[in-house]
Design a protein around this motif. Structure first.
Motif, mmCIF file in Angstrom:
data_model
loop_
_atom_site.group_PDB
_atom_site.id
_atom_site.type_symbol
_atom_site.label_atom_id
_atom_site.label_comp_id
_atom_site.label_asym_id
_atom_site.label_seq_id
_atom_site.Cartn_x
_atom_site.Cartn_y
_atom_site.Cartn_z
ATOM 1 N N GLY A 1 0.925 -1.142 0.080
ATOM 2 C CA GLY A 1 0.043 -0.065 0.066
ATOM 3 C C GLY A 1 0.940 1.232 -0.045
ATOM 4 N N GLY A 2 2.333 1.158 -0.081
ATOM 5 C CA GLY A 2 2.983 2.136 -0.140
ATOM 6 C C GLY A 2 3.351 2.860 -1.448
ATOM 7 N N TYR A 3 2.642 2.566 -2.441
ATOM 8 C CA TYR A 3 2.847 3.140 -3.645
ATOM 9 C C TYR A 3 1.655 3.844 -4.054
ATOM 10 C CZ TYR A 3 3.789 3.282 -8.577
ATOM 11 O OH TYR A 3 3.929 3.565 -10.119
ATOM 12 N N VAL A 4 1.963 5.237 -4.466
ATOM 13 C CA VAL A 4 0.866 6.186 -5.179
ATOM 14 C C VAL A 4 1.572 6.624 -6.345
ATOM 15 C CG1 VAL A 4 -0.290 8.285 -4.842
ATOM 16 C CG2 VAL A 4 0.111 6.687 -2.590
ATOM 17 N N ILE A 5 0.801 6.357 -7.562
ATOM 18 C CA ILE A 5 1.390 6.711 -8.940
ATOM 19 C C ILE A 5 1.781 8.166 -8.853
ATOM 20 C CG2 ILE A 5 -0.831 7.151 -9.906
ATOM 21 C CD1 ILE A 5 0.457 5.676 -12.451
ATOM 22 N N TRP A 6 0.990 9.032 -8.160
ATOM 23 C CA TRP A 6 1.177 10.401 -8.712
ATOM 24 C C TRP A 6 0.378 11.211 -7.391
ATOM 25 C CZ3 TRP A 6 -1.918 14.951 -8.542
ATOM 26 C CH2 TRP A 6 -1.298 16.102 -8.905
ATOM 27 N N PRO A 7 1.209 12.272 -6.622
ATOM 28 C CA PRO A 7 2.523 12.564 -6.894
ATOM 29 C C PRO A 7 3.555 11.678 -6.442
ATOM 30 C CG PRO A 7 1.587 13.618 -4.983
ATOM 31 C CD PRO A 7 0.477 12.879 -5.553
ATOM 32 N N GLY A 8 3.384 10.758 -5.606
ATOM 33 C CA GLY A 8 4.131 9.903 -5.012
ATOM 34 C C GLY A 8 3.793 9.348 -3.752
ATOM 35 N N PRO A 9 4.339 8.527 -3.045
ATOM 36 C CA PRO A 9 5.682 7.852 -3.473
ATOM 37 C C PRO A 9 5.577 6.648 -4.396
ATOM 38 C CG PRO A 9 4.842 7.103 -1.218
ATOM 39 C CD PRO A 9 3.941 8.026 -1.638
ATOM 40 N N ASN A 10 6.108 6.889 -5.397
ATOM 41 C CA ASN A 10 6.435 6.043 -6.545
ATOM 42 C C ASN A 10 7.672 5.285 -7.053
ATOM 43 O OD1 ASN A 10 7.451 8.014 -8.144
ATOM 44 N ND2 ASN A 10 5.544 8.521 -9.231
ATOM 45 N N SER A 11 7.946 4.769 -8.147
ATOM 46 C CA SER A 11 9.200 4.173 -8.424
ATOM 47 C C SER A 11 10.317 5.006 -8.362
ATOM 48 C CB SER A 11 9.063 3.380 -9.645
ATOM 49 O OG SER A 11 8.619 4.310 -10.856
ATOM 50 N N ASN A 12 9.967 6.282 -8.793
ATOM 51 C CA ASN A 12 10.932 7.403 -9.064
ATOM 52 C C ASN A 12 11.195 7.987 -7.705
ATOM 53 O OD1 ASN A 12 11.495 6.990 -11.705
ATOM 54 N ND2 ASN A 12 9.576 8.144 -12.058
ATOM 55 N N SER A 13 10.440 8.139 -6.581
ATOM 56 C CA SER A 13 10.409 8.451 -5.302
ATOM 57 C C SER A 13 11.431 7.630 -4.819
ATOM 58 C CB SER A 13 9.155 8.677 -4.634
ATOM 59 O OG SER A 13 7.903 9.335 -5.281
ATOM 60 N N PHE A 14 11.264 6.394 -4.675
ATOM 61 C CA PHE A 14 12.005 5.228 -4.072
ATOM 62 C C PHE A 14 13.743 5.585 -4.777
ATOM 63 C CE2 PHE A 14 13.886 1.158 -5.065
ATOM 64 C CZ PHE A 14 14.244 0.780 -3.735
ATOM 65 N N VAL A 15 13.981 5.798 -5.901
ATOM 66 C CA VAL A 15 15.154 5.715 -6.511
ATOM 67 C C VAL A 15 15.890 7.107 -5.997
ATOM 68 C CG1 VAL A 15 16.815 5.896 -8.592
ATOM 69 C CG2 VAL A 15 14.772 4.169 -8.357
ATOM 70 N N ALA A 16 15.092 8.187 -5.978
ATOM 71 C CA ALA A 16 15.402 9.362 -5.586
ATOM 72 C C ALA A 16 15.734 9.455 -3.940
ATOM 73 C CB ALA A 16 14.382 10.634 -5.804
ATOM 74 N N HIS A 17 15.037 8.778 -3.119
ATOM 75 C CA HIS A 17 15.519 8.487 -1.982
ATOM 76 C C HIS A 17 16.673 7.928 -1.785
ATOM 77 C CE1 HIS A 17 15.434 6.652 2.337
ATOM 78 N NE2 HIS A 17 15.644 5.534 1.666
ATOM 79 N N VAL A 18 17.009 6.864 -2.429
ATOM 80 C CA VAL A 18 18.227 6.298 -2.313
ATOM 81 C C VAL A 18 19.424 7.289 -2.737
ATOM 82 C CG1 VAL A 18 19.872 4.465 -3.362
ATOM 83 C CG2 VAL A 18 17.573 3.871 -2.542
ATOM 84 N N LEU A 19 19.174 8.178 -4.130
ATOM 85 C CA LEU A 19 20.260 8.837 -4.427
ATOM 86 C C LEU A 19 20.621 9.960 -3.584
ATOM 87 C CD1 LEU A 19 19.193 9.117 -8.293
ATOM 88 C CD2 LEU A 19 21.102 7.684 -7.199
ATOM 89 N N ARG A 20 19.375 10.532 -2.799
ATOM 90 C CA ARG A 20 19.728 11.501 -1.919
ATOM 91 C C ARG A 20 20.463 11.199 -0.441
ATOM 92 N NH1 ARG A 20 14.252 12.757 -2.928
ATOM 93 N NH2 ARG A 20 13.684 11.657 -1.119
#
Length: 241
Positions: free
Chosen positions: A142-161
């Motif tokens: 249930g931790g996925y929201v397509i828009w505005p997030g948290p989605n797949s890109n939110s996850f990768v951005a978290h790791v990069l930060r």
């Protein structure tokens, strides 16, 4: 007000509509069942590639969404080991490990390698990447929201930060990379190189070495890249040198 409307029209609405038009004219799979998810052959076979490695990859997503957005993921490989791919998806337990080939196509779209890091530096950063993934706060069902997030890109951005030594930010067409929960209005990167302002991912600003100058509205980005001169347009991403 007229200037604001003109800015939104020229910098956000017109490029987004143009990208949607280009996408609509292109042939796409009818559904995820008919899409190609196989390896694109971009990465060497793990058994033939001894050094440790880290890759960040992204590919256009399916349907008309692909006109505006990419799906991104992270791949790690210890020295003399195999690939481990980390994605966030919108069904079941959202964090998937090796759910797809490391360099697999996404909805038949070939991926782009955003980062390729190999050798001792990759080996040093893999434990930090794994720690950032383990600490990701939206990993439960249930931790996925397509828009505005948290989605797949939110996850990768978290790791990069969390691991700024990787040295990159996701491209502007990675819709959801700017998601923050309300209350986290200001984010300063650990190395002080980038400052981001976010209103829950619905609107925001960014300035810094990785992002340049960005205006963010509804997950779309208009911006200028200063260190590598270029312009960022909704749907088309970064255009420049």
């Amino acid at each position: 007000m007229k200037k604001l409307i003109l800015f939104l029209l020229l910098c956000f609405i017109a490029p987004a509509l143009a990208s949607l038009g280009v996408r609509a004219a292109d042939s796409q799979p009818n559904s995820w069942r008919s899409a190609d998810w196989s390896s694109s052959g971009q990465l060497p076979a793990a058994e033939d590639d001894a050094p440790a490695a880290v890759y960040v990859m992204a590919a256009r997503t399916g349907g008309l969404k692909g006109a505006l957005a990419v799906h991104s993921w992270i791949v790690t490989k210890p020295a003399n080991g195999g690939y481990t791919r980390y994605d966030k998806v919108g069904w079941g337990n959202p964090i998937r490990v090796n759910g797809y080939p490391a360099d697999g196509r996404w909805y038949s779209n070939d991926p782009e390698t955003l980062l390729a890091l190999r050798g001792d530096e990759a080996a040093r950063l893999i434990p930090k990447i794994e720690a950032a993934i383990a600490a990701y706060p939206y990993a439960a069902r249930g931790g996925y929201v397509i828009w505005p997030g948290p989605n797949s890109n939110s996850f990768v951005a978290h790791v990069l930060r969390a691991v700024p030594e990787l040295g990159i930010a996701l491209p502007p067409e990675a819709v959801g990379r700017d998601y923050r929960p309300f209350g986290e209005f200001v984010t300063l990167s650990p190395d002080w190189r980038d400052l981001e302002l976010s209103l829950g991912g619905y609107a925001g600003l960014a300035i810094g070495a990785r992002y340049g100058l960005e205006v963010r509205i509804a997950g779309l980005v208009f911006g200028l890249d200063v260190l590598r001169p270029g312009i960022k347009l909704p749907g088309f991403g970064r255009i420049g040198v």
